[in-house]
Design an enzyme around this catalytic site. Structure first.
Site, PDB file in Angstrom:
ATOM      1  CE  LYS A   1       2.010   4.466   7.905  1.00  0.00           C
ATOM      2  NZ  LYS A   1       1.336   5.246   8.561  1.00  0.00           N
TER       3      LYS A   1
ATOM      4  CG  ASP B   1      -7.131  11.086   6.922  1.00  0.00           C
ATOM      5  OD1 ASP B   1      -8.012  11.229   6.385  1.00  0.00           O
ATOM      6  OD2 ASP B   1      -5.824  10.572   6.454  1.00  0.00           O
TER       7      ASP B   1
ATOM      8  N   GLY C   1       0.870  -1.394  -0.026  1.00  0.00           N
ATOM      9  CA  GLY C   1       0.137   0.011   0.039  1.00  0.00           C
ATOM     10  C   GLY C   1       0.664   1.022  -0.029  1.00  0.00           C
TER      11      GLY C   1
END
Length: 830
Positions: free
Chosen positions: A547, A645, A525
């Site tokens: 990440k 978010d 992703g």
């Protein structure tokens, strides 16, 4: 003889009734230059040549730069900025003028002339009894404007509108002690009497404000939706009109429209207000493929606090040729300035140019002025969006003053360059002494820490000098006597195994080994930070998500530290767990638990589509889990945490489809008990943003509730929140779903893959929750705890339906419980 007498009589009348020669005269003065010059297609007189209409009290020092000057702000003034006049004592220009209104412009351009550097100058400027600027420094002003407008600023032009009495006009320059003043050019132009109305509509009320006898300073003048217009396009006052791009909060929230057909003024008296070129372009909100129409298009301006402002809006309908086609609201500083605004009706037709003035007061400490236009969501015309052609912002004098001292501390904390030498030397000596003392204290403290505990010292040495993961600080706090932020954090840090896990520091070689040197085949992703990789650690026994920050992406150090801080403080079954981090060779990497089933969005409408479609029960269970995670964020600490978010890509699913909230880079602490919101810049994702937060920049936990309401409809309908490929009325999911829900026909748009898989009562309850989350007014939305309770009830209704359905199919008897209505439909179908 009679003819001669008649001629003399006419001449006598002319002398009596016709204004003197100086009435309407245009003073264009090139300061410091020894001859006439030409700039901006106009002729400029030298202040070195005697003139009957103006005098100079002190000759000062003329300065001239023989090299050419390129001015990127106002093309055409380069030659004018090659000269300046310097004053090391008070001096004034005295102009002979008839009483009336005048536009006065002062031009400043940075220069170096011998020992004089304009960056070191500091001075006051006043006209008659009006203070214009105080402690003016050209370098500070340019830096401030460049920072606030995000543009290349090379010169400063101060524009004022002043009423001149019988005394004429005096422009006085007063240098600060041990400094000097300077000026490059002066313009004085007669101002049309109808340029400003005496009474102006007050924002937020039906009253009028009187601005008679108040001097005015131009702060901003923008050609909305069009290019910058040079001064030569303005035949009356030679005004420049800047582009509005650098002032838009989100340039994608609106689109440009153009019309070069025959545009005319509503009345010819408006011809001096603005050139017709301003009205040939505009911005509208009709591009619903970019952003949902319930959001406002916004412009933000930095202004001087504690002053009154006149906000002038220029309008001209370029598209619609009948009324009620474009109706919108106008907000200034989060207050309603106008409702049900129809440009066509106000102007009396299409291609009719006019303007509206509004008055507002900025209190102390408020240095931002917002203008926002938005459609009236209650109306359904084909063009229920907003339009604006031009904008001007004027500051009004207060007690004979227009001056404001810049807050230079916000720009790198620099000392004012115009401080006198003695003060500067004293400050430098104090700073050096404090630095030495601080260094001695640090050395002593470091030695003590080393002697007392080598382990702590080693942990401090391991931390790199740049970015410091906050998990280290939290781990150190948990072992100290400091009181934790709340009981949840206390319990969390009191668990050694979790503490070690959260604080694990990976080497870059370990990360590369886990991700096959960041091989593209391991990418699972991408996000605001960069790419996310699937990795294997501990000899392949544990799978993790890695990440890796990409400096080219929009988010960076601040968001990384925020995410670590949040996940270091909080621990919950429905929040993604942070395993550790890596910080070597400029890399910023976070390591999380691996979520086998990826994002919720991928299971709703991913590409390629998932092998198994989520059932209605699974979808409700996922929403319940996500709601639990958000409820914990909102209530798990003293002030709570706002995610900011919430969307389906930030809801991850593990191997058992348990939902966990992720991506806390934009999160922030919520309001305290005596507050209702937190004022902050708008961040989030289009389609999910709370329109109230977007309009007012006031964040609250109800902003998360709104975003979660969009998620609920997204889960129910199985489609993106913004889909430009659909018909116009279906592009925005929230608006589309709300229309069906308010008609109590939500089952019409439910994901067709769920046909026959849900209870009608459960679906009804689920949609009601989503509808309440999307209330326009935040205070009318439920809390996250209430949303969670209602979702759990919807799940119970569905479970009861399933049980009763199985019972009905086995016994043939129709129950009378919650699922009776749905089962009645099943029997009818069978």
């Amino acid at each position: 003889m009679k003819s001669l007498l008649l001629l003399l009589f006419v001449w006598f009348l002319f002398l009596i009734f016709i204004p003197r020669q100086t009435q309407g005269i245009k003073f264009l003065v090139s300061c410091g230059f020894n001859s006439t010059s030409y700039a901006d297609s106009r002729k400029w007189a030298s202040d070195s040549i005697p003139n009957d209409n103006f005098t100079l009290s002190d000759p000062g020092i003329p300065a001239f730069n023989s090299t050419s000057v390129e001015d990127t702000d106002y093309t055409g003034f380069g030659s004018l900025y090659r000269s300046a006049r310097l004053f090391n004592t008070s001096a004034s220009y005295n102009f002979t003028l008839d009483p009336g209104n005048y536009c006065v412009r002062l031009h400043f351009y940075p220069f170096q002339f011998g020992i004089f550097n304009s960056n070191d100058s500091a001075f006051d400027v006043s006209t008659n009894d009006l203070k214009l600027v105080t402690k003016f420094n050209i370098s500070e002003e340019i830096s401030w404007r460049a920072e606030k407008t995000n543009s290349n600023v090379t010169s400063i032009v101060k524009e004022y509108y002043i009423n001149v009495d019988l005394k004429g006009l005096q422009i006085k320059f007063v240098p600060n002690p041990s400094s000097f003043a300077f000026i490059n050019a002066i313009e004085i132009l007669p101002s049309p009497n109808n340029l400003f109305n005496s009474n102006i509509t007050k924002v937020g009320s039906n009253g009028l404000a009187t601005i008679t006898d108040r001097a005015i300073e131009t702060m901003y003048r923008l050609n909305i939706g069009g290019p910058k217009l040079k001064s030569t396009t303005d035949q009356f006052l030679y005004r420049n009109w800047d582009s509005d791009e650098n002032f838009m909060f989100s340039i994608n929230a609106a689109t440009e429209v153009h019309n070069t057909s025959a545009i005319s003024y509503v009345t010819q008296n408006y011809s001096s207000i603005a050139p017709l070129l301003v009205y040939e372009t505009a911005r509208v909100m009709g591009n619903t493929e970019v952003v949902e129409k319930r959001f406002n298009v916004s412009w933000r301006f930095f202004v001087d606090p504690n002053f009154d402002y006149l906000i002038r809006l220029h309008f001209c309908e370029l598209t619609y040729n009948k009324p009620n086609q474009r109706i919108f609201k106008i907000f200034i500083n989060n207050k309603t300035a106008a409702e049900n605004y129809d440009v066509y009706v106000r102007a009396g037709g299409i291609n009719k140019a006019y303007f509206e003035d509004y008055f507002d007061i900025l209190p102390q400490q408020t240095d931002t002025l917002w203008l926002q236009l938005g459609p009236d969501s209650l109306l359904s015309g084909p063009g229920t969006d907003a339009l604006l052609n031009g904008l001007e912002i004027f500051k009004l004098s207060k007690n004979g003053n227009l001056a404001h001292v810049l807050d230079w501390t916000s720009l790198n904390g620099k000392l004012h360059s115009h401080d006198n030498s003695k003060t500067r030397l004293l400050i430098e000596q104090i700073c050096i002494g404090m630095a030495c003392l601080l260094m001695l204290m640090l050395l002593s403290g470091g030695y003590c820490l080393y002697v007392k505990g080598k382990k702590k010292s080693k942990m401090a040495e391991d931390a790199p000098p740049g970015w410091h993961p906050l998990v280290l600080h939290e781990a150190m706090k948990s072992t100290s006597n400091a009181r934790p932020h709340n009981q949840v954090v206390k319990n969390f840090f009191s668990t050694p195994s979790i503490n070690n896990r959260m604080g694990r520091k990976f080497t870059l070689s370990e990360i590369k080994g886990a991700t096959k040197n960041f091989d593209e085949s391991t990418v699972i992703g991408t996000g605001g930070f960069g790419k996310v990789y699937r990795g294997e650690i501990d000899g392949g026994s544990n799978i993790v998500a890695v990440k890796r920050a990409d400096p080219l992406c929009g988010q960076g150090l601040k968001e990384f530290e925020t995410e670590i801080e949040m996940l270091s403080k909080l621990r919950h079954r429905h929040l993604v767990s942070l395993i550790g981090y890596c910080e070597e060779q400029g890399e910023m990497i976070l390591v999380y638990e691996f979520m086998t089933n990826g994002t919720l969005r991928n299971h709703l409408y991913g590409s390629p589509p998932p092998a198994n479609v989520l059932s209605y029960k699974q979808r409700v269970e996922v929403c319940v889990g996500a709601a639990r995670g958000l409820h914990y964020l909102h209530t798990g600490s003293e002030v709570g945490i706002i995610h900011r978010d919430v969307k389906t890509t930030n809801i991850l699913l593990d191997e058992e489809f348990v939902a966990k909230m992720s991506d806390f880079g934009l999160s922030r602490a919520g309001p305290t008990l005596d507050q209702t919101h937190v004022s902050t810049a708008v961040k989030g994702s289009f389609g999910y943003l709370d329109p109230e937060y977007f309009r007012r920049q006031q964040l609250s936990q109800k902003s998360d509730v709104y975003s979660f309401g969009v998620v609920l409809f997204e889960v129910l309908c199985g489609r993106p929140v913004i889909d430009p490929s659909l018909p116009k009325d279906q592009i925005n999911l929230a608006e589309w779903a709300l229309r069906w829900q308010r008609q109590r026909s939500i089952e019409t748009i439910v994901d067709p893959r769920l046909e026959g898989d849900y209870s009608v009562e459960s679906l009804k309850k689920f949609a009601e929750i989503a509808e309440k989350c999307l209330m326009d007014d935040g205070k009318n939305r439920p809390s996250m705890g209430e949303v969670l309770w209602q979702l759990e009830y919807a799940l119970q209704l569905h479970d009861a339906y399933i049980r009763e359905r199985e019972s009905f199919r086995s016994t043939g008897e129709l129950p009378f419980g919650d699922g009776a209505l749905s089962l009645t439909r099943i029997r009818e179908d069978e």
